[in-house]
Write a protein that holds these residues in place. Structure first.
Motif, PDB file in Angstrom:
ATOM      1  N   LEU A  40      33.379  25.504  54.759  1.00 60.03           N
ATOM      2  CA  LEU A  40      34.338  26.610  54.869  1.00 60.03           C
ATOM      3  C   LEU A  40      34.213  27.575  53.685  1.00 60.03           C
ATOM      4  O   LEU A  40      34.216  28.801  53.870  1.00 60.03           O
ATOM      5  N   ILE A  41      34.045  27.023  52.482  1.00 58.64           N
ATOM      6  CA  ILE A  41      33.872  27.888  51.296  1.00 58.64           C
ATOM      7  C   ILE A  41      32.641  28.778  51.478  1.00 58.64           C
ATOM      8  O   ILE A  41      32.680  29.987  51.227  1.00 58.64           O
ATOM      9  N   MET A  42      31.549  28.166  51.954  1.00 58.11           N
ATOM     10  CA  MET A  42      30.307  28.931  52.118  1.00 58.11           C
ATOM     11  C   MET A  42      30.497  30.044  53.160  1.00 58.11           C
ATOM     12  O   MET A  42      30.062  31.174  52.981  1.00 58.11           O
ATOM     13  N   LEU A  43      31.164  29.693  54.250  1.00 61.66           N
ATOM     14  CA  LEU A  43      31.404  30.691  55.301  1.00 61.66           C
ATOM     15  C   LEU A  43      32.227  31.863  54.758  1.00 61.66           C
ATOM     16  O   LEU A  43      31.887  33.030  54.973  1.00 61.66           O
ATOM     17  N   LEU A  44      33.313  31.542  54.047  1.00 60.11           N
ATOM     18  CA  LEU A  44      34.193  32.600  53.539  1.00 60.11           C
ATOM     19  C   LEU A  44      33.454  33.500  52.549  1.00 60.11           C
ATOM     20  O   LEU A  44      33.603  34.731  52.572  1.00 60.11           O
ATOM     21  N   ALA A  45      32.635  32.879  51.706  1.00 56.10           N
ATOM     22  CA  ALA A  45      31.867  33.671  50.734  1.00 56.10           C
ATOM     23  C   ALA A  45      30.885  34.593  51.468  1.00 56.10           C
ATOM     24  O   ALA A  45      30.791  35.791  51.159  1.00 56.10           O
ATOM     25  N   ASN A  46      30.183  34.042  52.477  1.00 59.74           N
ATOM     26  CA  ASN A  46      29.208  34.854  53.221  1.00 59.74           C
ATOM     27  C   ASN A  46      29.892  35.993  53.964  1.00 59.74           C
ATOM     28  O   ASN A  46      29.442  37.139  53.927  1.00 59.74           O
ATOM     29  N   LEU A  47      30.994  35.665  54.638  1.00 66.59           N
ATOM     30  CA  LEU A  47      31.681  36.708  55.417  1.00 66.59           C
ATOM     31  C   LEU A  47      32.255  37.784  54.495  1.00 66.59           C
ATOM     32  O   LEU A  47      32.189  38.976  54.802  1.00 66.59           O
ATOM     33  N   GLY A  48      32.781  37.364  53.343  1.00 67.59           N
ATOM     34  CA  GLY A  48      33.327  38.334  52.385  1.00 67.59           C
ATOM     35  C   GLY A  48      32.245  39.317  51.962  1.00 67.59           C
ATOM     36  O   GLY A  48      32.461  40.539  51.941  1.00 67.59           O
ATOM     37  N   THR A  49      31.068  38.796  51.649  1.00 64.98           N
ATOM     38  CA  THR A  49      29.950  39.665  51.230  1.00 64.98           C
ATOM     39  C   THR A  49      29.548  40.609  52.367  1.00 64.98           C
ATOM     40  O   THR A  49      29.328  41.808  52.157  1.00 64.98           O
TER      41      THR A  49
END
Ligand code: FEO
Length: 171
Positions: A40-49
């Motif tokens: 989930l952390i990785m997804l949120l970071a990717n989507l934020g970028t």
């Protein structure tokens, strides 16, 4: 009006990047296990970028294409509602806010069903956004680009394209 070469197309290259990002969002979302905090952390970071890149794309277009096109049309007393209303709505802030809200689902007190339900909200918000974003890019390519060809010289378009590409690459 004659067909102008790709060399003067200000949308094509940035849009090819935006379409890659749309695919990347879908893949990220489809493969994330929302019950897993690391995923989930990785997804949120990717989507934020990615969402910030979408937003910057719009800002570059506003500053370096749309304002110039509107000015030309206004000087010729031409009103084009598609051009005037382009980028009127802030489509990105709600997505960025939703991603930021996603970090609270990393908290231990959040159940798996709450995390999965957040994932569904995210999917719904993205589907809604893409349903507008993809036709919007098509309109820019098929309606605005011909207007640019009509009202700008090749030199002006060449310069505009170079600035737009350069700014996209600086992200
Ligand atoms: Fe090229 Fe306005 O998105």
């Amino acid at each position: 009006m004659s067909i102008k070469p790709e060399e003067f197309n200000v949308f094509k290259i940035p849009h090819s990047r935006m379409k890659q990002l749309v695919k990347s969002c879908n893949q990220n979302l489809d493969t994330t296990d929302f019950a897993n905090n690391d995923a989930l952390i990785m997804l949120l970071a990717n989507l934020g970028t990615i969402f910030h890149e979408f937003k910057l794309h719009e800002e570059i277009e506003n500053e370096h294409i749309m304002i110039k096109l509107k000015t030309k049309l206004t000087a010729m007393a031409i009103y084009n509602s598609a051009v005037c209303n382009c980028h009127k709505d802030d489509e990105f802030s709600p997505l960025i806010n939703l991603v930021e809200a996603g970090y609270m689902y990393l908290n231990k007190t959040k159940s798996i069903s709450e995390k999965i339900s957040f994932g569904l909200r995210l999917r719904k918000a993205l589907n809604k956004f893409f349903k507008k974003f993809l036709p919007h890019m098509k309109e820019e390519e098929e309606v605005f680009q011909p207007l640019l060809f009509e009202h700008f010289t090749e030199e002006e378009l060449h310069e505009m394209k170079n600035i737009v590409i350069k700014l996209h690459m600086q992200q």
